[in-house]
Design a protein around this motif. Structure first.
Motif, PDB file in Angstrom:
ATOM      1  N   UNK A  14     -29.342-127.717 -22.526  1.00 15.38           N
ATOM      2  CA  UNK A  14     -28.442-127.022 -23.457  1.00 15.38           C
ATOM      3  C   UNK A  14     -28.692-125.519 -23.486  1.00 15.38           C
ATOM      4  N   UNK A  15     -29.920-125.110 -23.432  1.00 18.67           N
ATOM      5  CA  UNK A  15     -30.250-123.681 -23.526  1.00 18.67           C
ATOM      6  C   UNK A  15     -29.727-122.898 -22.328  1.00 18.67           C
ATOM      7  N   UNK A  16     -29.774-123.502 -21.164  1.00 21.34           N
ATOM      8  CA  UNK A  16     -29.343-122.805 -19.947  1.00 21.34           C
ATOM      9  C   UNK A  16     -27.879-122.395 -20.053  1.00 21.34           C
ATOM     10  N   UNK A  34     -37.020-117.085 -16.781  1.00 23.90           N
ATOM     11  CA  UNK A  34     -37.470-115.969 -15.947  1.00 23.90           C
ATOM     12  C   UNK A  34     -37.734-114.783 -16.874  1.00 23.90           C
ATOM     13  N   UNK A  35     -39.008-114.454 -17.058  1.00 20.65           N
ATOM     14  CA  UNK A  35     -39.399-113.404 -18.004  1.00 20.65           C
ATOM     15  C   UNK A  35     -38.811-112.045 -17.654  1.00 20.65           C
ATOM     16  N   UNK A  36     -38.572-111.786 -16.389  1.00 17.88           N
ATOM     17  CA  UNK A  36     -38.033-110.489 -15.983  1.00 17.88           C
ATOM     18  C   UNK A  36     -36.550-110.356 -16.303  1.00 17.88           C
ATOM     19  N   UNK A  37     -35.861-111.505 -16.467  1.00 19.80           N
ATOM     20  CA  UNK A  37     -34.428-111.492 -16.741  1.00 19.80           C
ATOM     21  C   UNK A  37     -34.133-111.616 -18.233  1.00 19.80           C
ATOM     22  N   UNK A  38     -34.957-112.351 -18.959  1.00 22.50           N
ATOM     23  CA  UNK A  38     -34.754-112.608 -20.389  1.00 22.50           C
ATOM     24  C   UNK A  38     -34.690-111.314 -21.193  1.00 22.50           C
ATOM     25  N   UNK A  39     -33.661-111.226 -22.080  1.00 25.27           N
ATOM     26  CA  UNK A  39     -33.510-110.048 -22.936  1.00 25.27           C
ATOM     27  C   UNK A  39     -33.889-110.372 -24.389  1.00 25.27           C
ATOM     28  N   UNK A  40     -34.548-111.510 -24.592  1.00 24.20           N
ATOM     29  CA  UNK A  40     -35.073-111.910 -25.899  1.00 24.20           C
ATOM     30  C   UNK A  40     -34.008-111.952 -26.988  1.00 24.20           C
ATOM     31  N   UNK A  41     -32.848-112.519 -26.652  1.00 23.38           N
ATOM     32  CA  UNK A  41     -31.767-112.587 -27.640  1.00 23.38           C
ATOM     33  C   UNK A  41     -31.961-113.730 -28.634  1.00 23.38           C
ATOM     34  N   UNK A  42     -32.724-114.750 -28.227  1.00 23.57           N
ATOM     35  CA  UNK A  42     -32.994-115.871 -29.123  1.00 23.57           C
ATOM     36  C   UNK A  42     -31.976-116.986 -29.099  1.00 23.57           C
ATOM     37  N   UNK A  43     -30.938-116.872 -28.275  1.00 25.42           N
ATOM     38  CA  UNK A  43     -29.897-117.906 -28.232  1.00 25.42           C
ATOM     39  C   UNK A  43     -30.465-119.259 -27.826  1.00 25.42           C
ATOM     40  N   UNK A  44     -31.395-119.263 -26.918  1.00 26.99           N
ATOM     41  CA  UNK A  44     -31.981-120.531 -26.456  1.00 26.99           C
ATOM     42  C   UNK A  44     -32.714-121.228 -27.598  1.00 26.99           C
ATOM     43  N   UNK A  49     -32.721-128.505 -29.339  1.00 27.40           N
ATOM     44  CA  UNK A  49     -32.881-129.548 -30.355  1.00 27.40           C
ATOM     45  C   UNK A  49     -34.330-129.832 -30.737  1.00 27.40           C
ATOM     46  N   UNK A  50     -35.267-129.363 -29.922  1.00 25.21           N
ATOM     47  CA  UNK A  50     -36.679-129.636 -30.227  1.00 25.21           C
ATOM     48  C   UNK A  50     -37.510-128.363 -30.447  1.00 25.21           C
ATOM     49  N   UNK A  51     -36.836-127.214 -30.517  1.00 23.79           N
ATOM     50  CA  UNK A  51     -37.552-125.976 -30.808  1.00 23.79           C
ATOM     51  C   UNK A  51     -38.538-125.543 -29.745  1.00 23.79           C
ATOM     52  N   UNK A  52     -38.225-125.833 -28.493  1.00 20.09           N
ATOM     53  CA  UNK A  52     -39.184-125.513 -27.430  1.00 20.09           C
ATOM     54  C   UNK A  52     -39.263-124.039 -27.044  1.00 20.09           C
ATOM     55  N   UNK A  53     -38.135-123.283 -27.076  1.00 20.83           N
ATOM     56  CA  UNK A  53     -38.250-121.865 -26.700  1.00 20.83           C
ATOM     57  C   UNK A  53     -38.805-121.038 -27.855  1.00 20.83           C
ATOM     58  N   UNK A  54     -39.734-120.144 -27.538  1.00 19.33           N
ATOM     59  CA  UNK A  54     -40.283-119.259 -28.545  1.00 19.33           C
ATOM     60  C   UNK A  54     -40.670-117.948 -27.896  1.00 19.33           C
ATOM     61  N   UNK A  55     -40.695-116.889 -28.697  1.00 23.90           N
ATOM     62  CA  UNK A  55     -41.051-115.586 -28.153  1.00 23.90           C
ATOM     63  C   UNK A  55     -42.532-115.593 -27.803  1.00 23.90           C
ATOM     64  N   UNK A  56     -42.839-115.154 -26.609  1.00 25.44           N
ATOM     65  CA  UNK A  56     -44.224-115.207 -26.141  1.00 25.44           C
ATOM     66  C   UNK A  56     -45.072-114.137 -26.824  1.00 25.44           C
TER      67      UNK A  56
END
Ligand code: SF4
Ligand code: SF4
Length: 56
Positions: A14-16, A34-44, A49-56
């Motif tokens: 779903x996040x992709x 991909x850390x070099x591409x991510x703009x940290x928008x938080x949409x993911x 549904x399980x809260x897996x993405x988080x700001x590093x």
């Protein structure tokens, strides 16, 4: 900082679909950002549904 996906990921994909810069791809058993591409928008994080993405 870029977002990272934890091992809680159930590989639903779903996040992709929500990432505006296509930084998320399917990895080995879970999705990865991909850390070099991510703009940290938080949409993911807002989509997962399980809260897996988080700001590093
Ligand atoms: Fe994509 Fe935004 Fe998630 Fe980064 S924080 S991976 S840019 S949806
Ligand atoms: Fe994994 Fe969450 Fe992305 Fe689904 S939405 S692929 S569970 S990080």
């Amino acid at each position: 900082m870029a977002y990272q996906i934890s091992d809680d990921c159930i590989a639903c994909g779903a996040c992709a679909d929500e990432c505006p810069v296509s930084a998320i791809s399917e990895g080995d058993g879970k999705y990865v950002i991909d850390a070099d591409t991510c703009i940290s928008c938080g949409a993911c994080a807002g989509t997962c549904p399980v809260g897996a993405p988080a700001e590093a």
